[in-house]
Design an enzyme around this catalytic site. Structure first.
Site, short mmCIF file in Angstrom:
data_model
loop_
_atom_site.label_atom_id
_atom_site.label_comp_id
_atom_site.label_asym_id
_atom_site.label_seq_id
_atom_site.Cartn_x
_atom_site.Cartn_y
_atom_site.Cartn_z
N GLY A 9 0.83 -1.20 0.00
CA GLY A 9 0.00 0.00 0.00
C GLY A 9 0.86 1.26 0.00
N ASP A 27 -8.22 -0.73 1.57
CA ASP A 27 -8.73 0.63 1.76
C ASP A 27 -9.02 1.35 0.44
OD1 ASP A 27 -8.12 0.04 4.38
OD2 ASP A 27 -6.26 1.19 4.40
O1 F6P Z 1 -4.51 -0.49 5.58
C1 F6P Z 1 -5.22 -1.65 5.81
C2 F6P Z 1 -5.78 -1.66 7.19
O2 F6P Z 1 -6.54 -2.84 7.36
C3 F6P Z 1 -6.58 -0.43 7.58
O3 F6P Z 1 -7.89 -0.45 7.04
C4 F6P Z 1 -6.53 -0.48 9.08
O4 F6P Z 1 -6.67 0.78 9.67
C5 F6P Z 1 -5.15 -1.03 9.33
O5 F6P Z 1 -4.73 -1.70 8.16
C6 F6P Z 1 -5.08 -1.97 10.51
O6 F6P Z 1 -3.77 -2.36 10.69
P1 F6P Z 1 -3.31 -3.47 11.73
O7 F6P Z 1 -3.31 -4.78 11.00
O8 F6P Z 1 -1.95 -3.04 12.12
O9 F6P Z 1 -4.29 -3.49 12.86
#
Ligand code: F6P
Length: 368
Positions: free
Chosen positions: A124, A149
């Site tokens: 990303g 996202d």
């Molecule tokens: O960027 C992808 C995502 O799933 C976001 O939608 C979310 O805020 C974040 O990653 C969550 O990250 P983690 O896996 O560190 O909780």
């Protein structure tokens, strides 16, 4: 690095998204067809930066066998991390405190030592920003846009988004019957960081009554009024989809925390909205946080096809000498855009888009 490509590396960085394995398969098979050798770097760049942490050294030799039967699998066979950026690597200092250290030069040197002629970086915004730095330092790199996202610029869509939206819409569908049976307000919190794509699409497809997105600060009283209006028409239940990055007109995003080497974690807004709606409407209210369920499971057909197209196109880019670029969907084709422009801005929901107009004409409230 030699001019001819003989050996390429693939890595997956940041949060996982359905379709990663399909990209890996397409990259490996397309590369093998050209007689190139493929290696996978484990857990972002950790396989190279901390090889001792891996019994087999952190690199996986990728063959036809390694990528057999993985198109439909969620996750990533290479592993991933969102705490291993080589430009802000979390490092424990002598004083016992963690700090962020730039290890990109070391990484570039190691890529050279390992005989890696080019890199396919799947990720990303964060991972593509890293890829851009590596490209500026001379690494031949092609990026592949991944994120549930859908907030990456220059591509119509990222892979992973369709799977996340399909799951969220199904969740909203399922909540309708229980909401109606109990005359309740169901608040569904979905991921998406600072963009409202998942909330908007799941809300429209799933027939939500209100959708709260980061792009439109909401007034909770407006949402409550929408619920009261429905009740006055005999519709005694409501579904509200809230993006994790949504915030009230006079308030902040709900942040759970931030650790060194990692982005801030969002979450909690669904419960806030539910509590306020319960107070304002007097209705029984429940919250469902879909969270990481949106990232799991098998990619949809659409995501599989997109991922396979992206993976194959990434290898064609390398073969054509197109480096420092990202593959992007520009229907009906896939094109290459400079990494620098892909990471220059975040793609948020355009408020004048026809999807937004459709939502409003369907009577969905955005709390504004
Ligand atoms: O960027 C992808 C995502 O799933 C976001 O939608 C979310 O805020 C974040 O990653 C969550 O990250 P983690 O896996 O560190 O909780």
């Amino acid at each position: 690095m030699s001019q001819t490509i003989r050996r390429i590396a693939i890595n997956t960085g940041g949060g996982d998204a359905p379709g990663l394995n399909a990209v890996i398969r397409a990259v490996v098979l397309s590369a093998l067809q050209r007689g190139w050798e493929c290696v996978g770097i484990q857990d972002g760049y950790n396989g190279i930066l901390t090889p001792d942490a891996y019994p087999d050294g952190g690199l996986i030799h990728l063959t036809r066998d390694s990528v057999r039967g993985i198109t439909h699998l969620g996750g990533t066979i290479l592993g991933t991390t969102n705490r291993g950026s080589p430009i802000a690597y979390p490092t424990l200092g002598d004083d016992g405190e963690w700090y962020e250290r730039d290890r990109s030069d070391e990484l570039v040197e190691k890529l050279g030592e390992l005989g890696i002629d080019a890199l396919v970086a799947i990720g990303g915004d964060g991972s593509l920003a890293i890829a851009n730095v590596l490209s500026q330092k001379g690494v031949r790199v092609v990026g592949v846009p991944k994120t549930i996202d859908n907030d990456l610029a220059e591509t119509v869509v990222t892979f992973g988004f369709d799977t996340a939206v399909s799951f969220a819409a199904e969740a909203v569908d399922r909540l309708h019957s229980t909401a109606e049976a109990h005359d309740r307000v169901m608040v569904v919190e979905v991921m998406g960081r600072y963009a409202g794509w998942i909330a908007l699409h799941a809300g429209v497809a799933g027939t939500a009554d209100a959708v709260l997105i980061p792009e439109i600060p909401y007034d909770i009283e407006t949402v409550a009024e929408k619920i009261r209006e429905r009740a006055a028409r005999g519709r005694d239940f409501a579904i509200v989809v809230v993006a994790e990055g949504a915030h009230p007109v006079d308030g902040q995003r709900s942040v759970l925390g931030k650790t060194i080497g990692q982005q801030e974690r969002l979450g909690g807004i669904g419960h806030q909205v539910a509590d306020q709606l319960a107070d304002l409407t007097g209705k029984e209210t429940r919250t469902v946080v879909l969270g990481h369920l949106l990232r799991g499971g098998s990619p949809t057909t659409r995501d599989r096809i997109l991922s396979l197209r992206f993976g194959s196109a990434a290898v064609r880019a390398l073969a054509q000498g197109c480096f420092g670029c990202m593959v992007a969907l520009d229907p009906p084709t896939v094109r290459y855009v400079p990494l620098s422009s892909a990471i220059a801005r975040m793609k948020t929901v355009p408020l004048d888009s026809d999807t937004m107009q459709t939502a409003r004409e369907l009577g969905i409230s955005f709390g504004d």
